[in-house]
Scaffold this active site. Sequence first.
Site, PDB file in Angstrom:
ATOM      1  N   LEU A  30      15.224  45.631  39.209  1.00  0.00           N
ATOM      2  CA  LEU A  30      16.742  45.563  39.333  1.00  0.00           C
ATOM      3  C   LEU A  30      16.912  44.504  40.603  1.00  0.00           C
ATOM      4  CD1 LEU A  30      18.157  49.159  38.936  1.00  0.00           C
ATOM      5  CD2 LEU A  30      17.638  47.240  37.083  1.00  0.00           C
ATOM      6  N   HIS A  34      22.013  43.053  38.555  1.00  0.00           N
ATOM      7  CA  HIS A  34      22.138  44.224  38.026  1.00  0.00           C
ATOM      8  C   HIS A  34      22.945  45.059  38.785  1.00  0.00           C
ATOM      9  CE1 HIS A  34      17.767  42.984  36.541  1.00  0.00           C
ATOM     10  NE2 HIS A  34      18.425  43.123  35.352  1.00  0.00           N
ATOM     11  N   GLN A  58      11.067  42.082  21.934  1.00  0.00           N
ATOM     12  CA  GLN A  58      11.901  40.883  22.304  1.00  0.00           C
ATOM     13  C   GLN A  58      10.783  39.816  22.937  1.00  0.00           C
ATOM     14  OE1 GLN A  58      14.599  43.133  24.876  1.00  0.00           O
ATOM     15  NE2 GLN A  58      14.518  41.272  26.128  1.00  0.00           N
ATOM     16  N   LYS A 147      24.662  35.248  32.265  1.00  0.00           N
ATOM     17  CA  LYS A 147      23.384  34.480  32.537  1.00  0.00           C
ATOM     18  C   LYS A 147      22.643  34.229  31.097  1.00  0.00           C
ATOM     19  CE  LYS A 147      19.147  34.205  35.045  1.00  0.00           C
ATOM     20  NZ  LYS A 147      18.138  34.499  33.826  1.00  0.00           N
ATOM     21  N   ASP A 148      22.594  35.498  30.475  1.00  0.00           N
ATOM     22  CA  ASP A 148      22.102  35.256  29.197  1.00  0.00           C
ATOM     23  C   ASP A 148      23.266  35.146  28.134  1.00  0.00           C
ATOM     24  OD1 ASP A 148      19.234  36.034  29.689  1.00  0.00           O
ATOM     25  OD2 ASP A 148      20.240  37.740  30.604  1.00  0.00           O
ATOM     26  N   ARG A 185      12.395  37.361  37.012  1.00  0.00           N
ATOM     27  CA  ARG A 185      11.427  36.486  37.029  1.00  0.00           C
ATOM     28  C   ARG A 185      11.351  35.330  38.289  1.00  0.00           C
ATOM     29  NH1 ARG A 185      12.537  36.696  31.242  1.00  0.00           N
ATOM     30  NH2 ARG A 185      10.703  37.423  30.214  1.00  0.00           N
TER      31      ARG A 185
END
Length: 274
Positions: A30, A34, A58, A147-148, A185
Site C-alpha cells: 500500500l 491506496h 491477472q 490510474k488504472d 512497482r
Amino acid sequence: MKIINTIEELQTIRKELKGTIGFVPTMGALHEGHISLIKNARINNDIVIVSIFLNPTQFLPNEDLDKYPKKDAADKRICELCKVDYLFMPDVNSMYQSNDEISIKAPKITGFILEGEKRPGHFDGVLQVVLKLFNLVQPSNAYFGKKDAQQLSLISQMVKNLFLPINIVECDIIREADGLAMSSRNIYLSAEERKEALAISKSLNMTIIAVTKGERDAQTIKTKMKEIMSNLDVEYIAIVNRNFEEIQTIEVKNTIILIACKVGDTRLIDNMWI
C-alpha cells in the site's frame, strides 16, 4: 481493526453488518494512492473493508507475480492508522478452489485493446477476482483509482452489465512530489530510471497546456508526447473518449490520454483525464 483470513469468517461477519459499506480492493504494498482510496471510503461510509490479495490470474506467465512487493506488516499498520474496520487477507486456495472454475471474460472489444492487447487474459483475471470480492463483501461503494483507467472502465461495465447493486467511485491519481504516478512497482526503479520516468508525467502535463492553448488534434499531441518520451521504451500512447473509442480530436471533459512504457525492466502506466 479486525483481520479476516477465511471466506467463512467474512461471510459470517458480513451478515451482521449494518449501514453503508465502503470497499477498497488491493494487491498490497500500500502507498499514498491506496491511502487516498481508503480515506474516501472512511469519510463516506459507516464501515470500511479493505482486501489484500495478490491475484495470480491477472498476471501473465512472464510477468512479475513472484517478485511483486509484499509488505504485510506495513500494510496492516497503514490500515489501522486509516481506521479500517475489517482487513480481508485470504490465501489463493480460498479464492480459487479448483483448476476448472467458471470464468469471467472481458468484453470482446474494450477488453482486448491497449492493456488487453499487451496483456492478453489480464482483464479476465481482474474481473474474475473483483466479482468474487464483490460477492463476498457486498459493498455499497467500491473505490478504484483513475490510474488504472481501462480497468476502472471495465469494472464499471461489469457492475452495469451484471446488475450489481454497487456504486463505483472513481478516485483521482495520486502523484509523488516530482509528478510520478504512485505505483507499487515504482520501487523497482533505480535512481537514474526514476529520473527518466518523469518524462511520462511531463508529457501528460504538456497535453494540458496544449489543450488550454486550443490544441485539439490528437495526432499533434501524440507527436509532442513522443518527443518528450524519446528516451523511453513507449508501448503505446492512446487518446480515447470515456468509452475507450479512439478519437482524432480532443473532446474536453470526454477524453483520456493513456501511456504505457518500460523504464528499464519496469513497465509503468499513466494517464490524464481531460
